[in-house]
Design a protein around this motif. Structure first.
Motif, PDB file in Angstrom:
ATOM      1  N   GLU A   1      37.870  56.939  44.380  1.00 30.20           N
ATOM      2  CA  GLU A   1      36.696  56.322  44.320  1.00 30.20           C
ATOM      3  C   GLU A   1      36.950  55.968  42.912  1.00 30.20           C
ATOM      4  OE1 GLU A   1      32.653  55.410  44.268  1.00 30.20           O
ATOM      5  OE2 GLU A   1      34.217  55.376  45.575  1.00 30.20           O
ATOM      6  N   ASP A   2      37.697  56.790  42.542  1.00 31.08           N
ATOM      7  CA  ASP A   2      37.684  56.520  40.904  1.00 31.08           C
ATOM      8  C   ASP A   2      39.155  55.211  40.483  1.00 31.08           C
ATOM      9  OD1 ASP A   2      36.740  58.813  39.960  1.00 31.08           O
ATOM     10  OD2 ASP A   2      38.660  59.400  39.135  1.00 31.08           O
ATOM     11  N   LEU A   3      40.067  55.110  41.368  1.00 31.87           N
ATOM     12  CA  LEU A   3      40.430  53.368  41.462  1.00 31.87           C
ATOM     13  C   LEU A   3      39.333  52.434  41.535  1.00 31.87           C
ATOM     14  CD1 LEU A   3      42.760  52.253  41.686  1.00 31.87           C
ATOM     15  CD2 LEU A   3      42.985  53.248  44.312  1.00 31.87           C
ATOM     16  N   ARG A   4      38.526  53.227  42.966  1.00 32.22           N
ATOM     17  CA  ARG A   4      37.782  51.403  42.959  1.00 32.22           C
ATOM     18  C   ARG A   4      36.984  51.587  42.597  1.00 32.22           C
ATOM     19  NH1 ARG A   4      32.637  50.631  44.078  1.00 32.22           N
ATOM     20  NH2 ARG A   4      32.324  53.008  44.012  1.00 32.22           N
ATOM     21  N   LEU A   5      36.450  52.258  41.602  1.00 31.79           N
ATOM     22  CA  LEU A   5      35.899  52.082  40.089  1.00 31.79           C
ATOM     23  C   LEU A   5      36.106  51.015  39.478  1.00 31.79           C
ATOM     24  CD1 LEU A   5      33.080  54.790  40.090  1.00 31.79           C
ATOM     25  CD2 LEU A   5      32.396  52.664  40.544  1.00 31.79           C
ATOM     26  N   ALA A   6      37.631  51.411  39.161  1.00 30.81           N
ATOM     27  CA  ALA A   6      38.319  51.022  37.919  1.00 30.81           C
ATOM     28  C   ALA A   6      38.359  49.585  38.272  1.00 30.81           C
ATOM     29  CB  ALA A   6      39.433  51.931  37.816  1.00 30.81           C
ATOM     30  N   ALA A   7      39.178  49.312  39.333  1.00 29.18           N
ATOM     31  CA  ALA A   7      39.533  48.119  39.678  1.00 29.18           C
ATOM     32  C   ALA A   7      38.198  46.905  39.205  1.00 29.18           C
ATOM     33  CB  ALA A   7      40.100  47.643  41.331  1.00 29.18           C
ATOM     34  N   GLN A   8      36.537  47.435  39.955  1.00 27.56           N
ATOM     35  CA  GLN A   8      35.645  47.220  39.938  1.00 27.56           C
ATOM     36  C   GLN A   8      35.194  46.226  38.528  1.00 27.56           C
ATOM     37  OE1 GLN A   8      32.510  48.361  42.532  1.00 27.56           O
ATOM     38  NE2 GLN A   8      31.386  48.755  40.684  1.00 27.56           N
ATOM     39  N   TYR A   9      35.153  47.495  37.604  1.00 32.10           N
ATOM     40  CA  TYR A   9      34.759  47.241  36.180  1.00 32.10           C
ATOM     41  C   TYR A   9      35.665  46.764  35.639  1.00 32.10           C
ATOM     42  CZ  TYR A   9      31.932  51.766  36.654  1.00 32.10           C
ATOM     43  OH  TYR A   9      31.038  52.527  36.921  1.00 32.10           O
ATOM     44  N   LEU A  10      37.248  46.204  35.607  1.00 32.72           N
ATOM     45  CA  LEU A  10      37.841  45.947  35.200  1.00 32.72           C
ATOM     46  C   LEU A  10      38.156  44.692  35.919  1.00 32.72           C
ATOM     47  CD1 LEU A  10      41.418  47.499  35.018  1.00 32.72           C
ATOM     48  CD2 LEU A  10      39.905  46.320  33.257  1.00 32.72           C
ATOM     49  N   GLY A  11      37.125  43.887  36.547  1.00 31.75           N
ATOM     50  CA  GLY A  11      37.813  42.579  37.489  1.00 31.75           C
ATOM     51  C   GLY A  11      36.162  42.118  38.448  1.00 31.75           C
ATOM     52  N   GLU A  12      35.048  42.664  38.013  1.00 32.26           N
ATOM     53  CA  GLU A  12      33.690  42.271  38.523  1.00 32.26           C
ATOM     54  C   GLU A  12      32.623  42.598  37.847  1.00 32.26           C
ATOM     55  OE1 GLU A  12      33.946  42.043  43.419  1.00 32.26           O
ATOM     56  OE2 GLU A  12      34.431  44.390  42.167  1.00 32.26           O
ATOM     57  N   GLY A  13      32.457  43.940  37.253  1.00 33.57           N
ATOM     58  CA  GLY A  13      31.839  44.444  36.276  1.00 33.57           C
ATOM     59  C   GLY A  13      30.940  46.031  37.201  1.00 33.57           C
ATOM     60  N   ALA A  14      29.727  46.138  37.047  1.00 36.02           N
ATOM     61  CA  ALA A  14      28.883  47.023  37.321  1.00 36.02           C
ATOM     62  C   ALA A  14      28.587  47.548  38.885  1.00 36.02           C
ATOM     63  CB  ALA A  14      27.279  47.327  36.319  1.00 36.02           C
ATOM     64  N   PHE A  15      29.178  46.499  39.019  1.00 39.48           N
ATOM     65  CA  PHE A  15      28.564  46.552  40.642  1.00 39.48           C
ATOM     66  C   PHE A  15      29.765  45.497  41.173  1.00 39.48           C
ATOM     67  CE2 PHE A  15      24.910  47.430  38.801  1.00 39.48           C
ATOM     68  CZ  PHE A  15      24.249  48.541  39.365  1.00 39.48           C
ATOM     69  N   SER A  16      29.706  45.811  42.076  1.00 40.60           N
ATOM     70  CA  SER A  16      31.191  44.636  42.857  1.00 40.60           C
ATOM     71  C   SER A  16      30.261  43.833  43.500  1.00 40.60           C
ATOM     72  CB  SER A  16      30.892  45.124  44.813  1.00 40.60           C
ATOM     73  OG  SER A  16      31.638  44.459  45.114  1.00 40.60           O
ATOM     74  N   ASP A  17      30.954  42.568  43.714  1.00 46.37           N
ATOM     75  CA  ASP A  17      30.971  40.874  43.539  1.00 46.37           C
ATOM     76  C   ASP A  17      29.810  40.882  45.070  1.00 46.37           C
ATOM     77  OD1 ASP A  17      31.210  39.763  41.128  1.00 46.37           O
ATOM     78  OD2 ASP A  17      33.282  39.019  42.176  1.00 46.37           O
ATOM     79  N   VAL A  18      30.021  41.788  45.830  1.00 46.27           N
ATOM     80  CA  VAL A  18      29.603  41.844  47.500  1.00 46.27           C
ATOM     81  C   VAL A  18      28.028  42.232  47.553  1.00 46.27           C
ATOM     82  CG1 VAL A  18      31.375  40.702  48.689  1.00 46.27           C
ATOM     83  CG2 VAL A  18      30.574  43.070  47.954  1.00 46.27           C
ATOM     84  N   SER A  19      27.812  43.408  46.167  1.00 42.07           N
ATOM     85  CA  SER A  19      26.788  44.267  46.183  1.00 42.07           C
ATOM     86  C   SER A  19      25.242  43.541  46.090  1.00 42.07           C
ATOM     87  CB  SER A  19      26.926  45.733  45.458  1.00 42.07           C
ATOM     88  OG  SER A  19      26.752  45.195  44.138  1.00 42.07           O
ATOM     89  N   SER A  20      24.786  42.061  45.430  1.00 38.93           N
ATOM     90  CA  SER A  20      23.976  41.835  44.887  1.00 38.93           C
ATOM     91  C   SER A  20      23.009  42.283  43.710  1.00 38.93           C
ATOM     92  CB  SER A  20      23.358  41.033  45.880  1.00 38.93           C
ATOM     93  OG  SER A  20      24.046  39.957  46.468  1.00 38.93           O
ATOM     94  N   LYS A  21      23.448  43.019  43.360  1.00 36.13           N
ATOM     95  CA  LYS A  21      22.998  44.730  42.102  1.00 36.13           C
ATOM     96  C   LYS A  21      23.475  43.523  40.600  1.00 36.13           C
ATOM     97  CE  LYS A  21      22.791  48.642  45.394  1.00 36.13           C
ATOM     98  NZ  LYS A  21      23.408  50.329  45.124  1.00 36.13           N
ATOM     99  N   ARG A  22      22.901  43.754  40.103  1.00 37.90           N
ATOM    100  CA  ARG A  22      22.780  43.928  38.493  1.00 37.90           C
ATOM    101  C   ARG A  22      21.670  44.954  37.706  1.00 37.90           C
ATOM    102  NH1 ARG A  22      25.196  41.392  40.328  1.00 37.90           N
ATOM    103  NH2 ARG A  22      25.663  38.864  40.455  1.00 37.90           N
ATOM    104  N   ALA A  23      22.002  45.178  36.105  1.00 46.32           N
ATOM    105  CA  ALA A  23      21.322  46.509  36.019  1.00 46.32           C
ATOM    106  C   ALA A  23      20.593  45.056  34.350  1.00 46.32           C
ATOM    107  CB  ALA A  23      22.108  46.888  34.848  1.00 46.32           C
ATOM    108  N   SER A  24      20.462  44.438  35.124  1.00 40.08           N
ATOM    109  CA  SER A  24      19.099  43.405  34.811  1.00 40.08           C
ATOM    110  C   SER A  24      18.643  43.647  33.315  1.00 40.08           C
ATOM    111  CB  SER A  24      17.934  43.787  34.985  1.00 40.08           C
ATOM    112  OG  SER A  24      18.480  42.828  37.031  1.00 40.08           O
ATOM    113  N   VAL A  25      19.891  44.168  31.853  1.00 36.99           N
ATOM    114  CA  VAL A  25      19.042  44.322  31.014  1.00 36.99           C
ATOM    115  C   VAL A  25      19.919  43.172  29.237  1.00 36.99           C
ATOM    116  CG1 VAL A  25      19.751  46.341  28.942  1.00 36.99           C
ATOM    117  CG2 VAL A  25      19.256  47.214  31.213  1.00 36.99           C
ATOM    118  N   GLY A  26      19.098  43.040  29.234  1.00 29.49           N
ATOM    119  CA  GLY A  26      19.037  41.338  28.498  1.00 29.49           C
ATOM    120  C   GLY A  26      20.051  41.851  26.888  1.00 29.49           C
ATOM    121  N   TYR A  27      20.501  40.560  26.961  1.00 24.73           N
ATOM    122  CA  TYR A  27      21.113  40.230  25.170  1.00 24.73           C
ATOM    123  C   TYR A  27      20.289  40.492  24.263  1.00 24.73           C
ATOM    124  CZ  TYR A  27      22.682  38.812  20.905  1.00 24.73           C
ATOM    125  OH  TYR A  27      22.583  38.804  19.969  1.00 24.73           O
ATOM    126  N   ARG A  28      19.261  40.355  24.211  1.00 26.17           N
ATOM    127  CA  ARG A  28      18.488  40.830  23.213  1.00 26.17           C
ATOM    128  C   ARG A  28      17.859  42.033  22.522  1.00 26.17           C
ATOM    129  NH1 ARG A  28      15.708  38.840  19.092  1.00 26.17           N
ATOM    130  NH2 ARG A  28      13.717  40.135  17.598  1.00 26.17           N
TER     131      ARG A  28
END
Length: 574
Positions: free
Chosen positions: A43-70
């Protein structure tokens, strides 16, 4: 590092910082591979690869944290007890990076140093925080979650927490391809096998776990997990020895889309793999009415009215609208036009050559009355030129040349698909800012913000406002001359960015003009690049915002020839 205990977020952030500071792709990959190999928990490996290359969520999850820059910037100002306008914004301008600014402020301001700690949270704890941000709709609650999280982190972790949450590049010179190569190196696997597994799973994290387990051959493609799109190269950058190896079709003035269809369930994905289904209910209904087999189609969404594909600018009025009104649906009706198929009858077919995929697509299109592109045989440059002019008459962007024997090369920009286009137009602009380059261009200013004149425009107090950024189209000699001249034109320095006295005129070529209400001009240029440096012109010759507005309106009003999408199609119910 103790591999028998869960890996911490701090360890991952330290790796990311080390990769940022390391020169050379192979050296960066080696660092990452050693880290992956040391991670014991899957699970740590999965998250590490995801964080380095995709973001907070996997590209296939369609999830977003939805917090704006400002929101992030104002929260950081509150955390550091500084004024957002007077302190944070100038500091951000100096560094050129919001997250970098936040890191430096938290490291150096006593008010901030007293608030953060080094709790060494695990990757799983960070995942839970991102999930809570995703499911939380209350803005004040989101802010509190972020502040509470920052109080348990070092400034280094805060920087990468923000960048990972943004679902974009970590800006460490280490993109998806490098993560894939690091996975292969860490577990001694064939890079092509890892790339293939990533292609059909759509997840770097899952790919890393499969590689660690030795189960890459068990990677399976699932409906409603979008593939990265096959990409095209400009024909100018790729020599074509034999045009007869290619087929031609018009390049539509629309939005790339992947349609996943299974019975009554339909999902539409944009090029950045976001779900856009709710914006286009008529396309969903169209597919639902056909009772089709399970398929994944690659194609284009266009505004289509009176047998005419209308300008992309009109499609923009539909994009991002989650519940379009009846008036909007009537004014800007859209159409999904398919040009490839990559999954059918429970099997992916992206390894089949284009000709076979096309035969399957045309058979399904004929049976279910689907709109598809028209393909034309070509054998000479005259054929290409004739079809190119016809595409422009239709109001389309140009041509796509696709190699007949090519497989579906996800996320690749090779020689199999070539785009033949001409610029939408050009503007004489002035360089306003110069930004320091990186990599091979380190030590020079190679990225530029260019502006247009508003000195006679009653809506503005400035003389020039930005219209786009460009970092290509000049020769090494021209870049050297620009760098020589900006030494005497620099008015102010903000870290890696120089504010320049308006002096250097650049003829800027671009693909399109798009409305962008977040900018001062209210417009941005799509794919701007240098066409020529006009040493012969002065700032008095710079084009104006009114020129931009006129060009935009001309594109909307241009007469377009009607076109048949395919002979049997009339967008009717089956």
């Amino acid at each position: 590092m103790n591999s028998t205990t869960p890996h911490t977020f701090y360890e991952l952030c330290s790796l990311a910082q080390s990769i940022l500071e390391t020169r050379g792709s192979n050296a960066k990959i080696k660092l990452c591979a050693e880290y992956f190999a040391s991670v014991e928990h899957e699970e740590d490996l999965r998250l590490a690869a995801q964080y380095l290359g995709e973001g907070a969520f996997s590209d296939v999850s369609s999830k977003r944290a939805s917090v704006g820059y400002r929101t992030i910037a104002v929260l950081a100002s509150d955390f550091c007890e500084i004024d957002y306008e007077l302190v944070f914004k100038p500091s951000k301008t100096a560094t050129g990076s919001s997250s970098e600014t936040i890191q430096k402020l938290m490291e150096n301001l006593p008010e901030a140093r007293s608030k953060w700690s080094d709790d060494r949270m695990s990757l799983k704890e960070i995942a839970a925080i991102y999930e809570e941000l995703y499911i939380t709709s209350n803005r004040d609650r989101k802010k509190q979650i972020i502040l509470d999280t920052w109080s348990k982190m070092t400034p280094l972790e805060v920087k990468f927490f923000i960048r990972i949450m943004g679902q974009g590049s970590l800006r460490i010179g280490f993109e998806t391809k490098s993560v894939v190569n690091a996975i292969a190196k860490a577990f001694d696997k064939d890079p092509e096998a890892v790339r293939y597994a990533h292609m059909i799973t759509g997840s770097l994290g899952e790919t890393a776990v499969l590689a660690k387990q030795g189960n890459l051959n068990k990677a399976t493609f699932e409906l409603f997990h979008p593939l990265s799109f096959m990409l095209a190269s400009a024909i100018e950058s790729r020599a074509v020895e034999n045009l007869e190896e290619y087929i031609a079709e018009e390049k539509f003035d629309g939005m790339r889309c992947q349609a996943h269809i299974s019975g009554q369930k339909v999902e539409l994905y944009s090029r950045d793999l976001n779900v856009v289904t709710s914006s286009f209910p008529e396309i969903v209904q169209f597919f639902q009415e056909r009772n089709m087999p399970d398929v994944v189609l690659d194609g284009e969404i266009c505004v289509f009215k009176d047998d005419t594909i209308l300008p992309f600018q009109l499609l923009q009025k539909r994009m991002g609208v989650k519940k379009p009104s009846k008036k909007l649906l009537d004014q800007y009706p859209v159409l999904f036009i398919a040009y490839d198929i990559i999954y059918v009858n429970s099997s992916p077919i992206f390894e089949k050559p284009l000709t076979e995929r096309r035969e399957i697509l045309e058979r399904i299109a004929g049976e279910y009355h689907l709109p598809v592109t028209t393909q034309k045989q070509i054998s000479s440059e005259d054929d290409v030129e004739e079809l190119f002019e016809q595409a422009l008459a239709h109001g389309n962007e140009g041509l796509m040349l696709k190699k007949k024997d090519s497989t579906y090369e996800y996320g690749q920009r090779r020689k199999s698909w070539l785009k033949v286009k001409k610029p939408s137009g050009s503007l004489d602009t002035v360089i306003l800012y110069a930004h320091a380059g990186s990599g091979k261009r380190g030590g020079t200013y190679s990225d530029f913000t260019l502006g247009i004149s508003v000195k006679d425009d009653e809506r503005y107090e400035e003389e020039f406002i930005p219209i786009g950024k460009a970092y290509g189209g000049y020769s090494n000699e021209e870049l050297a001359e620009i760098n020589k001249r900006i030494k005497v034109l620099t008015l102010e320095r903000f870290g890696p960015t120089l504010l320049l006295k308006p002096d250097i005129i650049v003829e800027l070529e671009f693909e399109d003009i798009q409305v962008n209400k977040r900018t001062k001009a209210k417009y941005t240029l799509r794919l701007p690049r240098f066409k020529a440096i006009r040493w012969d012109l002065s700032v008095k010759d710079a084009d104006t915002l009114k020129d931009v507005e006129r060009m935009y309106q001309q594109k909307l009003n241009e007469v377009r020839e009607t076109q048949s999408i395919n002979p049997s199609f009339r967008y009717k119910k089956k």
